[in-house]
Design an enzyme around this catalytic site. Structure first.
Site, PDB file in Angstrom:
ATOM      1  N   PHE A  74      50.342  33.850  53.474  1.00 21.13           N
ATOM      2  CA  PHE A  74      49.167  33.241  52.838  1.00 21.13           C
ATOM      3  C   PHE A  74      48.166  34.342  52.518  1.00 21.13           C
ATOM      4  O   PHE A  74      47.776  35.110  53.402  1.00 21.13           O
ATOM      5  CB  PHE A  74      48.507  32.180  53.728  1.00 21.13           C
ATOM      6  CG  PHE A  74      47.378  31.473  53.014  1.00 21.13           C
ATOM      7  CD1 PHE A  74      47.632  30.422  52.150  1.00 21.13           C
ATOM      8  CD2 PHE A  74      46.071  31.895  53.173  1.00 21.13           C
ATOM      9  CE1 PHE A  74      46.595  29.790  51.455  1.00 21.13           C
ATOM     10  CE2 PHE A  74      45.025  31.275  52.482  1.00 21.13           C
ATOM     11  CZ  PHE A  74      45.296  30.220  51.623  1.00 21.13           C
ATOM     12  N   ASP A 105      47.242  42.630  55.112  1.00 22.51           N
ATOM     13  CA  ASP A 105      46.250  41.549  55.041  1.00 22.51           C
ATOM     14  C   ASP A 105      45.859  41.203  56.475  1.00 22.51           C
ATOM     15  O   ASP A 105      46.583  40.517  57.187  1.00 22.51           O
ATOM     16  CB  ASP A 105      46.863  40.341  54.316  1.00 22.51           C
ATOM     17  CG  ASP A 105      45.889  39.164  54.226  1.00 22.51           C
ATOM     18  OD1 ASP A 105      44.942  39.121  55.033  1.00 22.51           O
ATOM     19  OD2 ASP A 105      46.099  38.278  53.372  1.00 22.51           O
ATOM     20  N   LYS A 145      36.904  36.750  56.939  1.00 17.76           N
ATOM     21  CA  LYS A 145      36.746  35.838  58.081  1.00 17.76           C
ATOM     22  C   LYS A 145      35.753  36.316  59.137  1.00 17.76           C
ATOM     23  O   LYS A 145      34.550  36.155  58.974  1.00 17.76           O
ATOM     24  CB  LYS A 145      38.132  35.568  58.675  1.00 17.76           C
ATOM     25  CG  LYS A 145      38.952  34.625  57.753  1.00 17.76           C
ATOM     26  CD  LYS A 145      40.125  34.042  58.472  1.00 17.76           C
ATOM     27  CE  LYS A 145      40.968  33.116  57.628  1.00 17.76           C
ATOM     28  NZ  LYS A 145      40.492  31.758  57.572  1.00 17.76           N
TER      29      LYS A 145
HETATM   30  C1  PLP Z   1      45.860  36.042  56.003  1.00 16.92           C
HETATM   31  C2  PLP Z   1      44.864  35.456  55.058  1.00 16.92           C
HETATM   32  N1  PLP Z   1      44.649  36.053  53.881  1.00 16.92           N
HETATM   33  C3  PLP Z   1      43.754  35.567  52.997  1.00 16.92           C
HETATM   34  C4  PLP Z   1      43.056  34.419  53.248  1.00 16.92           C
HETATM   35  C5  PLP Z   1      42.074  33.888  52.230  1.00 16.92           C
HETATM   36  O1  PLP Z   1      40.782  34.096  52.681  1.00 16.92           O
HETATM   37  P1  PLP Z   1      39.564  33.273  52.000  1.00 16.92           P
HETATM   38  O2  PLP Z   1      39.763  31.845  52.337  1.00 16.92           O
HETATM   39  O3  PLP Z   1      38.324  33.878  52.638  1.00 16.92           O
HETATM   40  O4  PLP Z   1      39.615  33.537  50.538  1.00 16.92           O
HETATM   41  C6  PLP Z   1      43.262  33.746  54.471  1.00 16.92           C
HETATM   42  C7  PLP Z   1      42.561  32.483  54.751  1.00 16.92           C
HETATM   43  O5  PLP Z   1      42.977  31.668  55.537  1.00 16.92           O
HETATM   44  C8  PLP Z   1      44.188  34.281  55.390  1.00 16.92           C
HETATM   45  O6  PLP Z   1      44.430  33.666  56.559  1.00 16.92           O
END
Ligand code: PLP
Length: 392
Positions: free
Chosen positions: A128, A215, A244
């Site tokens: 994700f 990520d 986050k």
């Molecule tokens: C691993 C990861 N990458 C990217 C995102 C996307 O972040 P945002 O919701 O701040 O755009 C999330 C959100 O849950 C995530 O868990």
């Protein structure tokens, strides 16, 4: 009540009005234990005085100027992040998806500079990376993509935790310029790869002149018991994205780069009106200072061991609990059945949890969770799981 908000979320029937540490109170003044931290955001818990004070002080001085000018507090935050991560420089955004967009753009430009017209990035199944068009295209979940085709091209998908699959993808495709991967998959089900998975990816990227892009939006800022999850492996990526917990609830994202990746994006290549504004940066500086001051990252591992031990002891004999896996305070309890209904049952017991990948209960408690709250979490959750799995 009619809501004028677009129905993009299926919301639980509760409205929180205030919080303190790992506690939240709703509009009837009922208290809940928060074992989710707004999905790995409020690592310092709710209403932490250091963040509160930083925001108040900064808002009394200056909220926003523009990236047209120098921003001292942004420089300070960048210095601190570089010191703690071993990376070289930072681009600030407002969210995780935007941090990943910066990483994807960086990888594409890196490819173009090497004469690759159609650069491609290796991404993982069950990953994700966000909800923008490029990041949902990178995401390994058909539900996230459905209805938004055509997807952005330039992603090659392989199974997670599978080094030979990455080797094959590299051998098959001369356009590969980078590997984008979560150190632990959060939304995909709290999937923890082999201990040396990231080390192998590092070696492959070095051998083939690819960018290793991590990520760390969910795993970063102390969540797994290190400031960044790659620090468990003793390696450095070329690109690392954060969001986050960096602002503990104040929206901020960051794309960190190192070495050859640090010089790819130049003036005019990328930008953001709000990215790295004084308010967000002062909140993030307070977060980083507090993590150190309260020794929260080291304590996270001890607290996680306590929670895992307590849950294991109570659920050991339950054949429907397949696995309890965790790294720091990022935990998954996998059941033998879909368990989304547990979220609502937990809410009735005044406990906030989440379920990912249908069968995995996800816990992301604030790093400040205390001993009494840990016991309450163990008891409430174990009882719920027993009840849920023994239903006819
Ligand atoms: C691993 C990861 N990458 C990217 C995102 C996307 O972040 P945002 O919701 O701040 O755009 C999330 C959100 O849950 C995530 O868990």
């Amino acid at each position: 009540m009619t809501s004028h908000i677009m129905p993009t979320y299926q919301r639980l029937p509760v409205t929180f009005t205030h919080g303190l540490g790992a506690w939240l109170w709703d509009d009837h003044n009922t208290r809940y234990l928060d074992a989710l931290s707004g999905i790995a955001v409020c690592g310092l818990g709710h209403a932490h005085p250091a963040v509160h004070q930083a925001i108040c002080q900064q808002s009394g001085k200056l909220l926003h100027t523009s990236n047209l000018y120098n921003i001292a507090v942004q420089e300070q935050l960048a210095d601190k992040l570089i010191e703690k991560s071993g990376m070289d420089n930072v681009f600030f955004s407002n969210s995780g998806a935007e941090a990943n967009e910066a990483a994807i753009k960086l990888a594409r430009k890196f490819g173009h500079e090497r004469g690759i017209d159609k650069p491609a990035i290796i991404v993982m199944e069950k990953s994700f990376h966000g909800r923008t068009l490029a990041t949902l295209s990178a995401t390994g979940n058909a539900k996230v993509q459905q209805g938004f085709e055509p997807l952005v091209e330039g992603f090659v998908r392989v199974p997670y935790n599978d080094i030979p699959a990455i080797q094959l993808a590299i051998a098959d495709n001369k356009n590969i310029v980078a590997v984008l991967v979560e150190p632990i998959q959060g939304e995909g089900g709290v999937n923890i790869p082999a201990d040396d998975y990231l080390n192998f990816i590092r070696t492959l990227c070095d051998e083939h002149d690819l960018l290793m892009m991590l990520d760390e939006i969910q795993t970063g800022i102390g969540r797994t018991g290190k400031f960044l999850a790659y620090q468990h492996n003793g390696i450095l990526p070329d690109v690392c994205t954060l969001a986050k917990a960096l602002g503990n609830g104040v929206p901020i994202g960051a794309c960190l780069a190192r070495g050859k990746a640090a010089s790819v994006l130049t003036a005019g290549n990328h930008g953001s009106t709000f990215g790295g504004n004084p308010l967000a940066c002062s909140a993030a500086l307070a977060v980083l200072a507090t993590l150190d001051k309260e020794n929260l990252i080291e304590l996270a591992s001890e607290k996680a061991d306590q929670i895992a031990k307590g849950l294991t002891r109570r659920l050991l004999k339950n054949p429907h609990v397949l696995e309890i896996r965790y790294k720091g305070l990022m935990m998954g309890i996998e059941l033998d059945r879909p368990c989304a209904g547990l979220v609502q049952l937990a809410l009735q017991k005044r406990l906030l949890i989440n379920v990912t990948n249908e069968k995995t209960i996800r816990l992301l408690p604030p790093l400040v969770i205390d001993a009494e709250q840990i016991q309450q979490l163990i008891q409430t959750l174990a009882a719920l799981v027993q009840e849920f799995t023994t239903q006819p």
